[in-house]
Motif scaffolding. Structure first.
Motif, short mmCIF file in Angstrom:
data_model
loop_
_atom_site.label_atom_id
_atom_site.label_comp_id
_atom_site.label_asym_id
_atom_site.label_seq_id
_atom_site.Cartn_x
_atom_site.Cartn_y
_atom_site.Cartn_z
N LYS A 3 3.04 -10.00 27.39
CA LYS A 3 1.02 -9.15 27.45
C LYS A 3 0.32 -9.78 28.45
N ASP A 4 -0.10 -8.94 29.84
CA ASP A 4 -1.04 -9.70 30.75
C ASP A 4 -0.23 -10.53 31.94
N LYS A 5 0.92 -10.29 31.70
CA LYS A 5 1.94 -10.86 32.74
C LYS A 5 2.14 -10.58 34.09
N ASN A 6 2.37 -11.16 34.94
CA ASN A 6 2.59 -10.83 36.38
C ASN A 6 3.73 -10.82 36.18
N ILE A 7 4.09 -9.80 36.88
CA ILE A 7 5.90 -9.98 37.07
C ILE A 7 6.76 -8.47 38.31
N LEU A 8 6.54 -9.27 39.40
CA LEU A 8 7.48 -8.64 40.49
C LEU A 8 8.63 -8.79 40.56
N LEU A 9 8.82 -7.01 40.49
CA LEU A 9 10.17 -6.62 40.02
C LEU A 9 10.79 -6.34 42.36
N GLY A 10 12.24 -6.98 42.30
CA GLY A 10 13.12 -7.16 43.63
C GLY A 10 13.92 -5.82 43.44
N VAL A 11 14.05 -4.55 44.57
CA VAL A 11 14.40 -4.24 43.68
C VAL A 11 15.90 -4.06 45.54
N THR A 12 17.36 -4.04 45.43
CA THR A 12 17.66 -3.91 46.00
C THR A 12 19.43 -2.88 46.30
N GLY A 13 19.91 -3.16 47.14
CA GLY A 13 20.39 -1.59 47.73
C GLY A 13 22.15 -1.67 46.79
N TYR A 18 19.16 2.21 40.45
CA TYR A 18 18.63 3.57 39.22
C TYR A 18 18.36 3.40 38.17
N LYS A 19 18.73 2.27 37.82
CA LYS A 19 18.45 1.59 35.86
C LYS A 19 16.73 0.67 36.27
N SER A 20 16.53 0.60 37.63
CA SER A 20 15.37 -0.42 37.46
C SER A 20 13.87 0.18 37.20
N CYS A 43 15.97 2.17 49.14
CA CYS A 43 15.20 3.26 49.00
C CYS A 43 16.45 4.32 49.23
N GLU A 44 17.46 4.09 49.92
CA GLU A 44 18.48 4.76 50.14
C GLU A 44 19.10 4.85 48.19
N PHE A 45 18.69 4.83 47.35
CA PHE A 45 18.96 4.92 45.91
C PHE A 45 18.51 5.90 44.95
N VAL A 46 17.05 4.78 45.36
CA VAL A 46 15.81 6.19 44.65
C VAL A 46 14.98 5.61 45.39
N THR A 47 14.21 6.83 45.01
CA THR A 47 12.50 6.81 45.66
C THR A 47 11.34 5.79 45.46
N PRO A 48 11.09 5.27 46.59
CA PRO A 48 9.22 4.59 45.89
C PRO A 48 8.46 5.04 45.38
N THR A 53 5.25 5.13 40.38
CA THR A 53 4.54 6.53 39.46
C THR A 53 5.12 5.63 37.96
N MET A 54 5.84 4.61 38.07
CA MET A 54 6.54 3.75 36.79
C MET A 54 5.48 2.97 36.34
N SER A 55 5.19 1.59 37.23
CA SER A 55 4.17 1.22 37.61
C SER A 55 3.16 1.37 37.60
N ASN A 56 2.74 2.01 37.92
CA ASN A 56 1.03 2.19 38.83
C ASN A 56 0.64 1.44 39.19
N ASN A 57 0.99 1.17 40.62
CA ASN A 57 0.77 0.07 41.55
C ASN A 57 1.84 0.91 43.04
N GLU A 58 1.19 0.58 43.89
CA GLU A 58 1.26 0.91 44.88
C GLU A 58 3.24 -0.11 45.30
N VAL A 59 4.10 0.28 45.77
CA VAL A 59 5.27 -0.11 46.35
C VAL A 59 5.59 -0.93 47.75
N HIS A 60 5.76 -2.12 47.33
CA HIS A 60 5.82 -2.41 48.54
C HIS A 60 7.52 -2.60 49.78
N ILE A 61 7.36 -2.33 50.94
CA ILE A 61 8.85 -2.45 50.91
C ILE A 61 8.82 -3.02 52.86
N GLU A 62 7.64 -2.22 53.42
CA GLU A 62 7.49 -2.33 55.19
C GLU A 62 7.16 -4.32 55.06
#
Ligand SMILES: Cc1cc2nc3c(=O)[nH]c(=O)nc-3n(C[C@H](O)[C@H](O)[C@H](O)COP(=O)(O)O)c2cc1C
Length: 400
Positions: A3-13, A18-20, A43-48, A53-62
């Motif tokens: 609860k209230d922890k800040n978790i950064l999820l990195g998703v690679t190719g 799709y499970k992320s 981003c070739e596998f899943v759209t940002p 939508t799931m995280s309610n946060n902007e997705v960072h790529i560039e």
């Protein structure tokens, strides 16, 4: 603990990307704040948009999107994160991190980070076992990075072998474990949980409504906090948490025997079980037949040993925590049981209250200490309550 922890999820190719999305969903359900950084290959596998939508946060790529913002994004994301989980983590990204390459936003955030990093590799078996990849994993482990194992299964490439990413549920448990402060290291905690059953004949038994959820939550949280945990459990249908020793018992006598085995060496005994107070005086080897009478007049019962009271009378410097489920006057009964059983704490609840009691995922309790201080807690999950109880035990252990 998420609860209230800040978790950064990195998703690679990797195909496991799709499970992320499920990882984000599970983390959010436990109250964590989640931000996602994707590589371009991801981003070739899943759209940002999925992660946004799931995280309610902007997705960072560039890397150079930061020109739009006032802060240096890779540094601010690294500082924000309590933990960084990269899932799936490709062989390519493992190689880059191990060799100090930061040519995209994710690897640059990882380079700037001082928080715990967990990598969940996912790849074809030959890629996994490749000497360079294995060297990279070894190097990262030596640096304190948590590089998780993979599972053996049928892989997306149709090979059967190692390389499948751990399931999202497992990954979330690992994140929770890594974020939990290990304040019970070196302590031996024994937890009793669930109901007991008292057999009447080969077919029938006496039992109660205890689900074991409270004791399992305490045992699981104590393990996460670093304790050596022995969980003694009556028959339940729920999945046991990861503990050091799991002992399955049936009757109150079995539970007593199991506690006796571990009591001398333990620091804390938590009696969260609901052992039967009575058992049939006579066990029938044969199934008791219907007599044809409309009433079965007598099932003779004998009193079982009161486990908490027995070990309360024997204790040296162990801390003993009891539980009392009452249907009225719980504070009054709780205080009296605390004294008569020589307990250090007692957790009492009124089973008639909605959201409290046996099968519920929540509980509403009061915790009474030896000085008869009563702390009444509102409705909370059994996991949160487990940590409240362990916090109090932690203070008592420190004061010993
Ligand atoms: C269909 C497909 C599936 C892939 N799956 C994986 C994988 O599971 N694991 C992996 O390490 N690489 C996999 N790759 C290769 C990576 O996408 C490639 O190495 C890429 O450069 C990784 O970039 P990244 O680490 O920046 O995300 C796959 C490639 C394709 C085309």
């Amino acid at each position: 603990m998420l609860k209230d922890k800040n978790i950064l999820l990195g998703v690679t190719g990797g195909i496991a990307a799709y499970k992320s999305a499920s990882i984000v969903s599970l983390l959010k359900k436990q109250g964590a704040n989640v931000k996602v950084v994707m590589t371009k290959a991801a981003c070739e596998f899943v759209t940002p948009l999925t992660f946004q939508t799931m995280s309610n946060n902007e997705v960072h790529i560039e890397m150079f999107d930061q020109l739009m913002n006032m802060d240096v994004e890779h540094v601010s994301l690294a500082k924000w994160a309590d933990v960084i989980l990269v899932a799936p983590c490709t062989a390519n990204t493992i190689g880059k991190i191990a060799n100090g390459i930061c040519d995209n936003l994710l690897t640059t955030v990882l380079m700037a980070s001082r928080s715990k990093v967990i990598l969940a590799p996912a790849m074809n078996t030959y890629m996994l076992n490749n000497t360079n990849n294995q060297e990279n994993i070894k190097k990262l482990k030596n640096q304190g990075v948590v590089v998780l194992d993979t599972q053996r299964d049928l892989l997306a490439c149709n090979d059967i072998g190692e390389g499948k990413m751990l399931e999202p549920e497992e990954l979330v448990k690992i994140v929770d474990f890594e974020l939990t402060e290990k304040d019970l290291i070196g302590k031996r905690v024994v937890v009793t949980s669930g109901p007991t059953i008292e057999e009447i004949d080969p077919v029938r038994y006496l039992t109660n409504h205890s689900s074991g959820k409270m004791g399992y939550a305490i045992a699981g949280e104590a393990k996460k906090r670093g304790a050596f945990v022995t969980l003694i459990s009556g028959p339940t249908s729920i999945e046991p948490p990861f503990v050091d020793e799991f002992i399955r018992i049936k009757s109150t006598q079995d539970m007593y025997n199991a506690v006796e085995e571990s009591f001398d060496n333990c620091d804390v005994l938590i009696k969260a079980a609901a052992p039967a107070d009575y058992s049939p005086k006579y066990y029938s080897d044969e199934k008791i037949k219907k007599t044809g009478e409309s009433n079965l007049n007598c099932l003779e019962l004998k009193q079982n040993i009161d486990i908490a009271k027995h070990f309360g009378s024997l204790k040296k410097d162990q801390i003993i925590v009891g539980f009392a489920a009452e249907s009225s006057d719980e504070i009054k009964y709780g205080k009296s049981k605390l004294k008569s059983k020589n307990l250090d704490l007692i957790v009492v609840n009124n089973i008639k209250q909605k959201g409290a009691g046996f099968k519920s995922d929540t509980n509403i309790v009061s915790i009474i200490d030896k000085d008869e201080n009563v702390e009444s807690l509102g409705t909370m999950s059994k996991k949160d309550l487990a940590n409240e109880i362990l916090n109090k035990i932690g203070k008592l252990l420190k004061a010993r």
